[in-house]
Enzyme design. Structure first.
Site, PDB file in Angstrom:
ATOM      1  N   ASN A  32       0.847  -1.210   0.000  1.00  0.00           N
ATOM      2  CA  ASN A  32       0.000   0.000   0.000  1.00  0.00           C
ATOM      3  C   ASN A  32       0.879   1.256   0.000  1.00  0.00           C
ATOM      4  OD1 ASN A  32      -1.933  -1.949   0.470  1.00  0.00           O
ATOM      5  ND2 ASN A  32      -2.192  -1.455   2.634  1.00  0.00           N
ATOM      6  N   ASP A 258      -0.400   3.533   6.091  1.00  0.00           N
ATOM      7  CA  ASP A 258       0.412   3.160   4.922  1.00  0.00           C
ATOM      8  C   ASP A 258       0.427   4.286   3.889  1.00  0.00           C
ATOM      9  OD1 ASP A 258       0.389   0.731   6.253  1.00  0.00           O
ATOM     10  OD2 ASP A 258      -1.211  -0.094   5.001  1.00  0.00           O
TER      11      ASP A 258
END
Ligand code: AMP
Length: 316
Positions: A32, A258
């Protein structure tokens, strides 16, 4: 062109759509981060170092990496293994929990691929990023291979960034995780924890305690995320708190940290200052949590981040 290597596992993600159906996509904390870094800073060469299988699902996963313009030259193939899988459950306040099927995933074989040739490529990077989950995925008897790799990278002048993402069920106990994380703290230039992890592992709730703790490891830059609360940065021993704008309608907090990491790393590597980088990263995370799943539609992300990144590039 900046060259970044991110090391971790991508899994098959199952999440519920608003009509209760299951949607399949691909995600994992480090992947991510790679996606959002590349989306926000398109001129970076963003490489994902991981292992997948030789099965059709792995082929589809690699095709998803390519669609995101994440470089797949360092994606390794393992015969007889398949990707791990996880499913997201989200409660009424948008807080998420996960169920995993990943113990025998292809990514766990990754240390077999730390060859002289691949180490040579990794040493050519400007930055190497990994997480506490990347560490947990490495089988315990292969951990030394990873630490030797990190030492070589550091000696070659590659900057090291680490997010101590902690998933209790992936470790035998807290002590095991802390031993590995503290090796990572000692070798990292940039550390980006969520305050939740530091609280779970060390009981820290105050920034001053975190500052004392981290000074022992010689971390150059520490960025502590705390959901909608201000972000705390400690750089060269100086502490600063940067306010962010809370999002009112949180849909799914998956990938908040993320996406923050990806944009923060890209911004810092572009020469943008700490406070401005936090603002950019928080804007990205604030958009991501208003959509379901870890990887949000690229158009929604571009609409939000395109003008902001451009503005900072001009101001710099
Ligand atoms: P966390 O991993 O929950 O600490 O969140 C990581 C980052 O996502 C935070 O530092 C914020 O930038 C952003 N974030 C998370 N939750 C919220 C929220 N409710 N409102 C705005 N930003 C948020």
């Amino acid at each position: 062109m900046k060259n970044v290597y991110l090391f971790g596992e991508c899994m098959v993600e199952l999440s519920r759509t608003s009509d209760g159906l299951l949607k399949q996509s691909y995600a994992g904390d480090v992947y991510n981060t790679a996606v959002y870094l590349k989306r926000a800073f398109n001129d970076f060469n963003v490489n994902f170092f991981t292992a997948v299988g030789e099965d059709p699902l792995s082929d589809e996963m690699v095709a998803a990496f390519e669609k995101e313009n994440v470089n797949t030259d360092m994606v390794q193939r393992v015969r007889g293994k398949a990707p791990g899988l996880y499913m997201i459950s989200v409660d009424n306040s948008g807080e998420r929990s996960f169920s995993y099927w990943r113990n025998d995933s292809a990514a766990r074989q990754i240390m077999q691929f730390v060859s002289a040739e691949n180490v040579g490529y990794l040493c050519m990077g400007d930055l190497f990023f990994f997480s506490g989950i990347s560490l947990a995925v490495i089988t315990p008897n292969e951990r030394d291979i990873f630490w030797q790799l990190l030492r070589k990278l550091k000696d070659s002048g590659v900057r090291i960034a680490f997010d101590p993402n902690y998933r209790a069920r992936m470790w035998a106990d807290k002590t095991e995780a802390k031993i590995q994380f503290e090796r990572a703290f000692r070798m990292s230039d940039l550390v980006m924890p969520g305050i939740e992890e530091l609280e779970q592992l060390y009981g820290f709730t105050e920034f001053s305690k975190i500052q004392d703790f981290c000074s022992a490891f010689g971390i150059e830059e520490l960025v502590v995320k705390n959901g909608p609360e201000s972000v705390c940065c400690i750089r060269d021993g100086e502490l600063s708190e940067i306010d962010i704008t809370p999002v009112e309608t949180v849909v799914d907090t998956t990938s908040a940290g993320d996406s923050f990491n990806g944009v923060y790393l890209g911004a810092r590597m572009s020469g943008i200052g700490v406070a401005e980088s936090v603002q950019l990263a928080a804007a990205a995370a604030g958009e991501v949590i208003q959509h379901r799943g870890a990887i949000i539609p690229s158009q929604a992300f571009a609409d939000k981040m395109g003008p902001l990144v451009e503005q900072h590039a001009v101001e710099k």
